[in-house]
Design an enzyme around this catalytic site. Structure first.
Site, PDB file in Angstrom:
ATOM      1  N   ASP A 294     -69.374  44.404 -28.647  1.00 14.15           N
ATOM      2  CA  ASP A 294     -68.485  43.648 -27.774  1.00 14.15           C
ATOM      3  C   ASP A 294     -67.803  44.589 -26.788  1.00 14.15           C
ATOM      4  O   ASP A 294     -67.657  45.791 -27.060  1.00 14.15           O
ATOM      5  CB  ASP A 294     -67.411  42.939 -28.598  1.00 14.15           C
ATOM      6  CG  ASP A 294     -67.984  41.818 -29.455  1.00 14.15           C
ATOM      7  OD1 ASP A 294     -69.058  41.306 -29.109  1.00 14.15           O
ATOM      8  OD2 ASP A 294     -67.351  41.485 -30.482  1.00 14.15           O
TER       9      ASP A 294
ATOM     10  N   TYR B 216     -68.665  50.810 -39.643  1.00 18.58           N
ATOM     11  CA  TYR B 216     -67.638  50.622 -38.626  1.00 18.58           C
ATOM     12  C   TYR B 216     -66.297  51.150 -39.122  1.00 18.58           C
ATOM     13  O   TYR B 216     -65.999  51.103 -40.321  1.00 18.58           O
ATOM     14  CB  TYR B 216     -67.452  49.131 -38.301  1.00 18.58           C
ATOM     15  CG  TYR B 216     -68.660  48.439 -37.724  1.00 18.58           C
ATOM     16  CD1 TYR B 216     -68.854  48.370 -36.345  1.00 18.58           C
ATOM     17  CD2 TYR B 216     -69.597  47.832 -38.558  1.00 18.58           C
ATOM     18  CE1 TYR B 216     -69.952  47.715 -35.810  1.00 18.58           C
ATOM     19  CE2 TYR B 216     -70.698  47.184 -38.024  1.00 18.58           C
ATOM     20  CZ  TYR B 216     -70.873  47.129 -36.659  1.00 18.58           C
ATOM     21  OH  TYR B 216     -71.960  46.484 -36.139  1.00 18.58           O
TER      22      TYR B 216
ATOM     23  N   ASP C 124     -60.538  38.295 -32.355  1.00 18.15           N
ATOM     24  CA  ASP C 124     -60.229  39.666 -31.953  1.00 18.15           C
ATOM     25  C   ASP C 124     -59.117  39.646 -30.918  1.00 18.15           C
ATOM     26  O   ASP C 124     -58.605  38.581 -30.554  1.00 18.15           O
ATOM     27  CB  ASP C 124     -61.473  40.410 -31.452  1.00 18.15           C
ATOM     28  CG  ASP C 124     -62.103  39.783 -30.209  1.00 18.15           C
ATOM     29  OD1 ASP C 124     -61.389  39.079 -29.460  1.00 18.15           O
ATOM     30  OD2 ASP C 124     -63.304  39.989 -29.982  1.00 18.15           O
TER      31      ASP C 124
ATOM     32  N   ARG D  59     -65.386  40.983 -37.168  1.00 14.48           N
ATOM     33  CA  ARG D  59     -64.364  40.020 -36.723  1.00 14.48           C
ATOM     34  C   ARG D  59     -64.186  38.912 -37.746  1.00 14.48           C
ATOM     35  O   ARG D  59     -63.072  38.446 -38.001  1.00 14.48           O
ATOM     36  CB  ARG D  59     -64.764  39.406 -35.382  1.00 14.48           C
ATOM     37  CG  ARG D  59     -64.542  40.282 -34.187  1.00 14.48           C
ATOM     38  CD  ARG D  59     -64.910  39.556 -32.921  1.00 14.48           C
ATOM     39  NE  ARG D  59     -66.347  39.314 -32.829  1.00 14.48           N
ATOM     40  CZ  ARG D  59     -66.901  38.364 -32.076  1.00 14.48           C
ATOM     41  NH1 ARG D  59     -66.131  37.548 -31.392  1.00 14.48           N
ATOM     42  NH2 ARG D  59     -68.199  38.238 -32.013  1.00 14.48           N
TER      43      ARG D  59
END
Length: 302
Positions: A39, A67, A81, A180
Site C-alpha cells: 500500500d 512485517y 489503516d 490491516r
C-alpha cells in the site's frame, strides 16, 4: 538490460505501480513485474522481475512474508489503516482495560491457521473488479473469509496515550494475509477498535529488505540478481547437464536420475540450473522424469 530480480526498498507515499514505472525507465524495458504490492502508506521490500525473469515471479509471490507494524487501538477507520476516515472512538474504560495479558490473549487468537476476512478496500477481486474500486464507487462490499497462516505475532513495544494504545508488532505470515485485518480483528476482540498506523515489509521468503536498495539513486545494473541466484533462494534445485539443459530448452522431459539426490523427495516446482549457472526451466517431477513447467530463453536467464 539482462533478465534478473531487483530488490527495492519502497518509500512511503507512493504506490507499487509507481516503483515499477520508475524501474521501467531506469532499466529501459517495459517488461517488469512485481511479486506482491505494498500500500502507499507502507514501506519496505518489493521484489521485481526484469524481462524474462518476470516468469519467475509466479514462484515468488506465494512465499511467506515478515512485517513490522504499529497497531493503534482506540478506534477503527474505514480502511483499517491511517489513510481511512476515523470511526467513533472506544470509551476510555475499554481502552484502559487493555493490559498486557488482554493484548497477548487477543494476539494469540490471531496466531496460527485462521480464517481472515480481507479489508473491504483490498485488491481482492469481486466479480472481476477490485474490492477497493467497488468501495470507491459507493458499493457495500462483503468479502468471504480465507484461510491464512500467522506463524508469528509478537508485541515488541506498547505505548499508551490519551484514548489510545499503540502496539509495535512483528508478524510472520503466509501470502494473502492482511496485517490491516489483524489490526482490525485485534481491536474488535478487545472492544476498542484498531487500525494500522505504520507498516514495513522486511522479508519475502529468503529475500530481506536489508539487501534491498533505496529508490533514490537506484542502480539497476549493480542491483540485478541473476534468475539462478533468485531461484536458489525460493525453490529446490536440480543441477542438470549441458545436454539435459538443451533438451529442457526444447521442451523435452529428461531423466530425473542424475538429479535424484536433490529432487527425490521434492514435490512441486524445482529450478533446473545448467553448469554455466543458467536457469534453464522450472520443472516438476513426473515419475522418473522432470517435465518443463516454465521455460526460460537461453539468452535471457543467465
Amino acid at each position: 538490460m539482462n533478465s534478473g530480480i531487483l530488490l527495492v526498498d519502497k518509500p512511503q507515499g507512493i504506490t507499487s505501480h509507481d516503483v515499477v514505472a520508475r524501474m521501467r525507465r531506469l532499466a529501459g524495458t517495459r517488461k517488469i513485474g512485481h511479486a506482491g504490492t505494498l500500500d502507499p502508506m507502507a514501506t519496505g521490500l518489493l521484489v521485481l522481475g526484469v524481462n524474462d525473469a518476470t516468469r519467475l515471479l509466479h514462484y515468488l509471490v506465494g512465499l511467506d512474508k515478515e512485517y513490522l507494524a504499529t497497531i493503534r487501538l482506540g478506534w477503527d477507520t474505514t480502511t483499517d489503516d491511517a489513510e481511512g476516515e476515523p470511526l467513533p472512538a472506544a470509551s476510555a474504560a475499554l481502552v484502559d482495560a487493555v493490559d498486557d495479558e488482554a493484548l497477548v490473549t487477543a494476539m494469540q487468537r490471531q496466531t496460527g491457521v485462521i480464517e481472515q476476512v480481507p479489508s473491504a478496500v483490498s485488491a481482492v477481486k469481486v466479480d472481476g473488479k477490485r474490492a477497493y474500486q467497488r468501495v470507491r464507487e459507493g458499493e457495500a462490499v462483503e468479502l468471504a473469509a480465507r484461510t491464512v497462516t500467522v506463524s508469528a505475532f509478537e508485541a515488541l513495544a506498547v505505548r499508551r496515550g490519551d484514548g489510545f494504545v499503540d502496539v509495535d508488532v512483528r508478524v510472520e505470515c503466509s501470502s494473502g494475509t492482511y496485517v490491516r485485518a489483524l489490526a482490525r480483528d485485534i481491536g474488535a476482540d478487545l472492544g476498542t477498535g484498531g487500525h494500522l498506523t505504520a507498516l514495513r515489509r522486511t522479508r519475502i521468503g529468503a529475500f530481506g529488505v536489508d539487501e534491498a536498495a533505496a529508490l533514490e539513486g537506484f542502480d539497476v545494473a549493480q542491483a540485478l540478481m541473476s534468475p539462478s541466484d533468485a531461484a536458489r533462494r525460493a525453490l529446490p534445485v536440480a543441477s542438470v547437464t549441458t545436454e539435459q539443459a538443451v533438451d529442457l530448452g526444447h521442451g523435452k522431459r529428461i531423466d530425473a536420475g542424475p538429479a535424484a539426490a536433490v529432487t527425490e523427495a521434492v514435490a512441486g516446482a524445482i529450478a533446473a540450473i545448467a553448469p554455466d549457472d543458467r536457469l534453464v526451466a522450472i520443472v516438476e517431477r513426473r515419475g522418473q522424469t522432470l517435465k518443463v513447467v516454465t521455460g526460460f530463453p537461453a539468452g535471457g536467464a543467465s
